[in-house]
Design a protein around this motif. Structure first.
Motif, PDB file in Angstrom:
ATOM      1  N   LYS A 278       0.822  -1.210   0.000  1.00  0.00           N
ATOM      2  CA  LYS A 278       0.000   0.000   0.000  1.00  0.00           C
ATOM      3  C   LYS A 278       0.859   1.265   0.000  1.00  0.00           C
ATOM      4  N   ALA A 279       2.138   1.108   0.416  1.00  0.00           N
ATOM      5  CA  ALA A 279       3.007   2.270   0.580  1.00  0.00           C
ATOM      6  C   ALA A 279       4.120   2.258  -0.462  1.00  0.00           C
ATOM      7  N   LEU A 280       4.159   3.281  -1.296  1.00  0.00           N
ATOM      8  CA  LEU A 280       5.230   3.468  -2.291  1.00  0.00           C
ATOM      9  C   LEU A 280       5.759   4.885  -2.078  1.00  0.00           C
ATOM     10  N   PRO A 281       6.755   5.045  -1.191  1.00  0.00           N
ATOM     11  CA  PRO A 281       7.134   6.381  -0.706  1.00  0.00           C
ATOM     12  C   PRO A 281       7.922   7.244  -1.669  1.00  0.00           C
ATOM     13  N   SER A 282       8.360   6.669  -2.792  1.00  0.00           N
ATOM     14  CA  SER A 282       9.163   7.466  -3.717  1.00  0.00           C
ATOM     15  C   SER A 282       8.772   7.149  -5.152  1.00  0.00           C
ATOM     16  N   LYS A 283       9.159   8.034  -6.052  1.00  0.00           N
ATOM     17  CA  LYS A 283       8.883   7.818  -7.468  1.00  0.00           C
ATOM     18  C   LYS A 283       9.572   6.551  -7.959  1.00  0.00           C
ATOM     19  N   ALA A 284      10.779   6.322  -7.476  1.00  0.00           N
ATOM     20  CA  ALA A 284      11.505   5.125  -7.906  1.00  0.00           C
ATOM     21  C   ALA A 284      10.774   3.864  -7.472  1.00  0.00           C
ATOM     22  N   ALA A 285      10.297   3.862  -6.225  1.00  0.00           N
ATOM     23  CA  ALA A 285       9.565   2.701  -5.729  1.00  0.00           C
ATOM     24  C   ALA A 285       8.275   2.494  -6.520  1.00  0.00           C
ATOM     25  N   PHE A 286       7.600   3.596  -6.835  1.00  0.00           N
ATOM     26  CA  PHE A 286       6.367   3.503  -7.608  1.00  0.00           C
ATOM     27  C   PHE A 286       6.641   2.942  -8.997  1.00  0.00           C
TER      28      PHE A 286
END
Length: 598
Positions: A278-286
């Motif tokens: 549920k948590a994607l804290p950065s653009k890279a992670a997204f």
């Protein structure tokens, strides 16, 4: 001299037997007295019952009508119209005409909504609650729609406060409320109403925000063998199916979304790190997350979510391997509405249901909208007032169906909403799947209100039945103590729509009304009459030199399978009888209605 023999005194046993015999004789006397009095009181009660019963015209089920004689029926009709005669006499004494025309409401429904500024507007967003994960700038995608589907979330939340939205998809069975519990187990075996049922419900992950504010939001639903819930999700393994069903709608109390589907994968709940987060804290992670999903996807689309978009994942079982799931991913695109046009989603479901309503052409007379009380749309709805017995439209709904046929003949569709105007209710008439009004189910499930002329035309008998049960400006309940609808109902509804109304017991006056283009509601006699299902209302719609034409709102009466002397069934619901036989038809009182000028 022979001595007289002394009488032996009674023994104690004989004394007891004698006393018992005396008591029995006394008790028998009292029983005879009470029985005679009871019979007298019963006879008087029966007379009172008959007098009260004859106060109104009854509408009983076909096979349960009382076998009245012609004399009984004539007396019944005479007494049953006393209240209506008195009402009309009081109006005439006050200087009113037979039917005073009301001051008509505006020709279009009032609109208190301020005019929007040019350009699309978004639905209002809630004040977001604190998120347990960092929140990136949710710029996101949006789409422009020209029709806004609406859901009465206030009513739904009265049913269940866990409801957070509604998901639907055209052409599929997906059309359900979305709920959220404190855990992810409760709605596996409970309906959205909270009733225990293995069908379950569509529910939002308990760890997600109820505002769908997380980067990835998870919805769960069973893969039912009967095609319900999320049973269509496995079809997204096929590219062709995605092309036919590329999106869904998600409506919430705060904002509406178009769910633009971009991937379908098959994953395991034991190895869910790659797809369940549920948590994607950065653009890279997204970006990494989206790329991983697209690589696993069994379909390929031109939808590529970007940083700032929110994602929704629809999950269901494979029904093959216990730990495996089908997961369909979609981008949540906020809907911007270009117009103020709305369409009730609740009503949309009802409007798609089959109905027996149709147009009937009466030879030489014209076209009429035909309504039947045993229409599957409403035959099982309760047709009763707030303190009624739960009687149903199918058994006793001939009066609202008959009046609906009259209204649709003379009143334009855009003015049917006058019923709301005269309902005496702030929000207009209200009904649900089990009752013509708001009295019966007490918000146990969705309630509906009619807005457009098309909606009113479809459910006009229901709206009129609601008015008959007390939802009118006169606050009168026209349902009788037994199975009928008071004829005062026809007078009040004629007033509501500004129609001419009069009543008569004279055949000639009824015939003249028909020849002038009017319509006449009457009672089709009793079981001994030529009609089936006696003692319910029918509509006389016209006559020529040879025949009288009749619309019977009870279509279970089949005059083809069970012919009656002199009655010809042209089609179900439409009858004709020789005018020469009028006197033998058992008609008593005629309720004559026509548009103005008379």
């Amino acid at each position: 001299m022979k001595q007289s023999k002394q009488k032996k005194p009674w023994s104690s046993v004989e004394l007891l037997m004698a006393a018992a015999l005396v008591l029995c004789l006394v008790a028998a006397g009292f029983m005879i007295m009470f029985f005679t009095k009871g019979v007298s009181e019963y006879t008087e009660a029966e007379d009172d019952y008959d007098a009260l019963e004859s106060a109104y015209v009854h509408e009983a089920e076909v096979e349960e009508d009382l076998p009245l004689t012609e004399e009984d029926m004539e007396e019944q009709s005479d007494e049953g119209d006393d209240e209506l005669f008195a009402l009309m006499a009081s109006e005439q004494a006050g200087g009113a005409t037979a039917t005073p025309m009301p001051t008509p409401p505006p020709t279009a429904a009032p609109d208190d909504t301020p005019s929007p500024e040019d350009g699309p507007t978004a639905t209002p967003s809630p004040t977001p609650t604190a998120s347990p994960t960092p929140t990136p700038p949710l710029v996101g995608s949006y789409v422009i729609e020209d029709v806004r589907y609406t859901i009465d979330f206030d009513s739904l939340k009265e049913i269940n406060g866990d409801i957070v939205g509604w998901i639907l998809q055209d052409g599929t069975a997906i059309n359900y409320p979305v709920v959220q519990a404190e855990d992810n187990n409760y709605y596996l075996d409970h309906l959205y109403t909270g009733v225990e049922n293995k069908t379950g419900a569509i529910f939002l992950d308990c760890g997600n925000s109820p505002y769908f504010a997380n980067m990835v939001n998870f919805l769960y639903g069973h893969n039912r063998k009967d095609g319900k819930m999320f049973a269509t999700l496995p079809k997204y393994q096929q590219q062709k199916y995605w092309k036919e069903h590329p999106s869904m709608l998600l409506l919430t109390p705060y904002e509406d979304y178009r769910l633009e589907i971009f991937a379908c994968i098959r994953g395991s709940i034991e190895e869910k790190e790659g797809w369940h987060t549920k948590a994607l804290p950065s653009k890279a992670a997204f970006d990494e997350f989206i790329l991983g999903i697209e690589e696993l996807s069994m379909i390929h689309t031109d939808i590529h979510p970007e940083w700032g978009d929110r994602i929704i994942a629809l999950c269901t079982c494979t029904n093959q391997v216990r730990e495996e799931r089908y997961i369909v991913f979609a981008r949540l695109s906020t809907i911007m509405y270009s117009t103020d046009e709305t369409y009730s989603l609740d009503m949309r479901q009802l409007m798609e249901e089959p109905t027996d309503t149709r147009t009937i052409t009466v030879p030489g007379i014209g076209d009429f909208e035909y309504y039947t009380q045993n229409d599957p749309l409403w035959e099982n709805m309760r047709y009763d007032g707030e303190k009624g017995k739960g009687r149903r439209m199918g058994a006793s709904g001939s009066a609202p169906c008959a009046m609906a046929m009259v209204v649709t003949k003379y009143i334009d569709e855009e003015n049917y909403w006058w019923l709301n105007y005269y309902s005496g209710r702030e929000n207009g008439l209200e009904f649900c799947g089990c009752s013509v009004n708001e009295f019966f189910c007490k918000k146990k499930h969705s309630h509906y209100t009619l807005e457009s002329g098309t909606e009113f035309r479809r459910f006009l008998p229901v709206a009129l039945a609601s008015a008959a049960t007390g939802n009118n400006q006169w606050e009168e309940d026209y349902r009788t103590e037994y199975d009928g609808t008071s004829p005062v109902f026809f007078k009040r509804m004629s007033d509501t729509f500004g129609l001419y109304f009069n009543m008569s017991t004279i055949k000639y006056e009824a015939q003249q009304m028909l020849l002038r283009g009017g319509m006449v509601i009457t009672v089709c006699g009793d079981k001994d009459s030529r009609f089936y299902g006696g003692k319910h209302y029918i509509v006389l719609v016209g006559m020529d030199e040879e025949y009288l034409y009749i619309l019977d709102p009870l279509t279970t009466n089949d005059y083809v399978k069970r012919p009656r002397e002199g009655i010809e069934q042209i089609e179900p619901g439409l009858l004709r009888v020789p005018v020469a036989d009028w006197e033998d038809l058992g008609f008593t009182t005629y309720y004559m209605i026509k548009d103005w000028p008379y």
